[in-house]
Design an enzyme around this catalytic site. Structure first.
Site, PDB file in Angstrom:
ATOM      1  N   ASN A   1       0.860  -1.185   0.000  1.00 55.12           N
ATOM      2  CA  ASN A   1       0.000   0.000   0.000  1.00 55.12           C
ATOM      3  C   ASN A   1       0.897   1.235   0.000  1.00 55.12           C
ATOM      4  O   ASN A   1       1.458   1.604   1.028  1.00 55.12           O
ATOM      5  CB  ASN A   1      -0.905  -0.020   1.238  1.00 55.12           C
ATOM      6  CG  ASN A   1      -1.773   1.226   1.334  1.00 55.12           C
ATOM      7  OD1 ASN A   1      -1.918   1.982   0.369  1.00 55.12           O
ATOM      8  ND2 ASN A   1      -2.366   1.441   2.500  1.00 55.12           N
ATOM      9  N   TRP A   2       1.024   1.859  -1.159  1.00 56.73           N
ATOM     10  CA  TRP A   2       1.911   3.015  -1.283  1.00 56.73           C
ATOM     11  C   TRP A   2       1.337   4.273  -0.654  1.00 56.73           C
ATOM     12  O   TRP A   2       2.029   5.280  -0.534  1.00 56.73           O
ATOM     13  CB  TRP A   2       2.224   3.277  -2.761  1.00 56.73           C
ATOM     14  CG  TRP A   2       3.032   2.212  -3.420  1.00 56.73           C
ATOM     15  CD1 TRP A   2       3.448   1.026  -2.872  1.00 56.73           C
ATOM     16  CD2 TRP A   2       3.527   2.222  -4.764  1.00 56.73           C
ATOM     17  NE1 TRP A   2       4.162   0.298  -3.781  1.00 56.73           N
ATOM     18  CE2 TRP A   2       4.234   1.005  -4.965  1.00 56.73           C
ATOM     19  CE3 TRP A   2       3.445   3.136  -5.815  1.00 56.73           C
ATOM     20  CZ2 TRP A   2       4.847   0.690  -6.176  1.00 56.73           C
ATOM     21  CZ3 TRP A   2       4.055   2.813  -7.020  1.00 56.73           C
ATOM     22  CH2 TRP A   2       4.751   1.604  -7.201  1.00 56.73           C
ATOM     23  N   LYS A   3       0.072   4.243  -0.296  1.00 53.96           N
ATOM     24  CA  LYS A   3      -0.606   5.403   0.295  1.00 53.96           C
ATOM     25  C   LYS A   3      -0.420   6.628  -0.610  1.00 53.96           C
ATOM     26  O   LYS A   3      -0.468   6.499  -1.830  1.00 53.96           O
ATOM     27  CB  LYS A   3      -0.119   5.633   1.728  1.00 53.96           C
ATOM     28  CG  LYS A   3      -0.280   4.372   2.585  1.00 53.96           C
ATOM     29  CD  LYS A   3      -0.022   4.602   4.051  1.00 53.96           C
ATOM     30  CE  LYS A   3      -0.214   3.310   4.828  1.00 53.96           C
ATOM     31  NZ  LYS A   3      -0.035   3.505   6.277  1.00 53.96           N
TER      32      LYS A   3
ATOM     33  N   HIS B   1      -9.515   1.099   5.092  1.00 57.31           N
ATOM     34  CA  HIS B   1      -8.248   1.292   5.805  1.00 57.31           C
ATOM     35  C   HIS B   1      -8.468   2.250   6.971  1.00 57.31           C
ATOM     36  O   HIS B   1      -9.273   3.178   6.900  1.00 57.31           O
ATOM     37  CB  HIS B   1      -7.191   1.846   4.858  1.00 57.31           C
ATOM     38  CG  HIS B   1      -5.805   1.806   5.409  1.00 57.31           C
ATOM     39  ND1 HIS B   1      -5.339   2.758   6.301  1.00 57.31           N
ATOM     40  CD2 HIS B   1      -4.781   0.931   5.219  1.00 57.31           C
ATOM     41  CE1 HIS B   1      -4.092   2.465   6.624  1.00 57.31           C
ATOM     42  NE2 HIS B   1      -3.726   1.368   5.982  1.00 57.31           N
TER      43      HIS B   1
ATOM     44  N   GLU C   1      -5.241  -4.792  10.885  1.00 56.29           N
ATOM     45  CA  GLU C   1      -4.228  -3.749  11.042  1.00 56.29           C
ATOM     46  C   GLU C   1      -4.462  -3.027  12.363  1.00 56.29           C
ATOM     47  O   GLU C   1      -5.275  -2.107  12.441  1.00 56.29           O
ATOM     48  CB  GLU C   1      -4.279  -2.770   9.866  1.00 56.29           C
ATOM     49  CG  GLU C   1      -5.676  -2.383   9.394  1.00 56.29           C
ATOM     50  CD  GLU C   1      -5.699  -1.053   8.675  1.00 56.29           C
ATOM     51  OE1 GLU C   1      -4.652  -0.618   8.188  1.00 56.29           O
ATOM     52  OE2 GLU C   1      -6.782  -0.437   8.642  1.00 56.29           O
TER      53      GLU C   1
ATOM     54  N   GLY D   1       2.506   2.730  11.057  1.00 52.29           N
ATOM     55  CA  GLY D   1       3.397   3.868  10.901  1.00 52.29           C
ATOM     56  C   GLY D   1       4.056   4.341  12.178  1.00 52.29           C
ATOM     57  O   GLY D   1       4.669   5.406  12.213  1.00 52.29           O
TER      58      GLY D   1
ATOM     59  N   SER E   1       3.363  -1.966  10.457  1.00 51.51           N
ATOM     60  CA  SER E   1       4.823  -1.893  10.568  1.00 51.51           C
ATOM     61  C   SER E   1       5.497  -3.236  10.276  1.00 51.51           C
ATOM     62  O   SER E   1       6.408  -3.667  10.997  1.00 51.51           O
ATOM     63  CB  SER E   1       5.229  -1.374  11.961  1.00 51.51           C
ATOM     64  OG  SER E   1       4.762  -0.048  12.151  1.00 51.51           O
TER      65      SER E   1
ATOM     66  N   GLY F   1       2.901  -1.095   4.381  1.00 53.32           N
ATOM     67  CA  GLY F   1       2.895   0.333   4.093  1.00 53.32           C
ATOM     68  C   GLY F   1       4.278   0.840   3.738  1.00 53.32           C
ATOM     69  O   GLY F   1       4.754   0.704   2.618  1.00 53.32           O
ATOM     70  N   GLY F   2       4.967   1.443   4.701  1.00 56.44           N
ATOM     71  CA  GLY F   2       6.254   2.085   4.454  1.00 56.44           C
ATOM     72  C   GLY F   2       7.291   1.192   3.810  1.00 56.44           C
ATOM     73  O   GLY F   2       8.060   1.635   2.949  1.00 56.44           O
TER      74      GLY F   2
END
Length: 254
Positions: free
Chosen positions: A10-12, A96, A168, A174, A214, A235-236
């Site tokens: 998920n590049w957001k 989300h 999640e 994050g 994370s 995510g990140g």
């Protein structure tokens, strides 16, 4: 039963056209021609076409981060399921925690999007999770059950096996904090038991349940080795080829 591991990036709201295409190509190269796991990239909607070009003809699949439940019409700024499939999407992330918190999305809203996604031949990745306050109050299971029942409202058993659930924990998104493998597995087991009550044990055993919060190369193996954790919503760590590839390589092949 054996469920194929699903790793979704998920590049957001990150990347640009050139950097996104480069990242996608790097991931395609890292994944290879016959990955043991299923890999999905979910870029911002404006970059879907560019990433689609980068992954076409490869095992890496395309996903979106959201959709609007209606069909064509006067809905300025929105994108529907037909548009997503038109550019090559197979998956879509729904509900989300960032959209629930920042955009005020409710379980009822997520349910409408779920049915629109399924009608449009998309695989919905339905996100659920508790806040730190809810966990500390020992409300995790009640919160998760409310979210799942509300977000899957109206879903019949025949179509239930076509969805993905992503657990999640909001407190781990994050923040650098991660649920322990025991904490994550306990919630995943609860979710599968709940799905069995809502549909059937057979269907519940088919539904993939991802962990998101994370996930990194350093913790992916222990999380993905748990019996009820069927992948990761990343995510990140999905924004760097080496990190994302490390998570993919850490996943068991079953």
């Amino acid at each position: 039963m054996s469920r194929r591991i699903l790793i979704a990036g998920n590049w957001k709201m990150n990347m640009r056209a050139e950097s996104g295409a480069s990242l996608a190509k790097g991931i395609v190269d890292a994944v290879g021609k016959s990955p043991a796991v299923e890999v999905v990239l979910c870029p911002p909607s404006v970059y879907l076409s560019g990433v689609a070009d980068a992954v076409v003809g490869t095992p890496v699949e395309l996903g979106a981060q959201n959709l609007y439940a209606a069909e064509d019409g006067a809905f300025t700024g929105e994108v529907n399921a037909s548009m997503l499939t038109d550019v090559g999407c197979r998956f879509v992330i729904l509900g989300h925690s960032e959209r629930r918190q920042l955009m005020g999305e409710t379980d009822a809203c997520v349910a409408k999007k779920l049915h629109a996604a399924l009608a449009g031949n998309l695989v919905p990745i339905v996100c659920v999770g508790e806040t730190l306050e809810q966990r500390e109050a020992d409300d995790t299971e009640s919160v998760i059950e409310t979210q799942i029942r509300g977000s899957l409202e109206g879903l019949d058993e025949a179509r239930a096996a076509n969805i993905v659930i992503a657990y999640e924990p909001v407190w781990a998104i994050g923040t650098g904090k991660t649920a322990s493998k025991e904490q994550a597995e306990a919630v995943h087991a609860f979710i599968r038991e709940l799905l069995g009550k809502m549909f059937s044990t057979e269907v519940a055993e088919q539904i993939r349940i991802q962990y998101g919060g994370s996930v990194k190369p350093g913790n992916a193996e222990e999380l993905l080795s748990q019996p009820n954790i069927d992948g990761a919503l990343v995510g990140g760590s999905s924004l760097k080829v080496d990190d994302f590839a490390g998570i993919i390589k850490a996943a068991p092949s079953a």
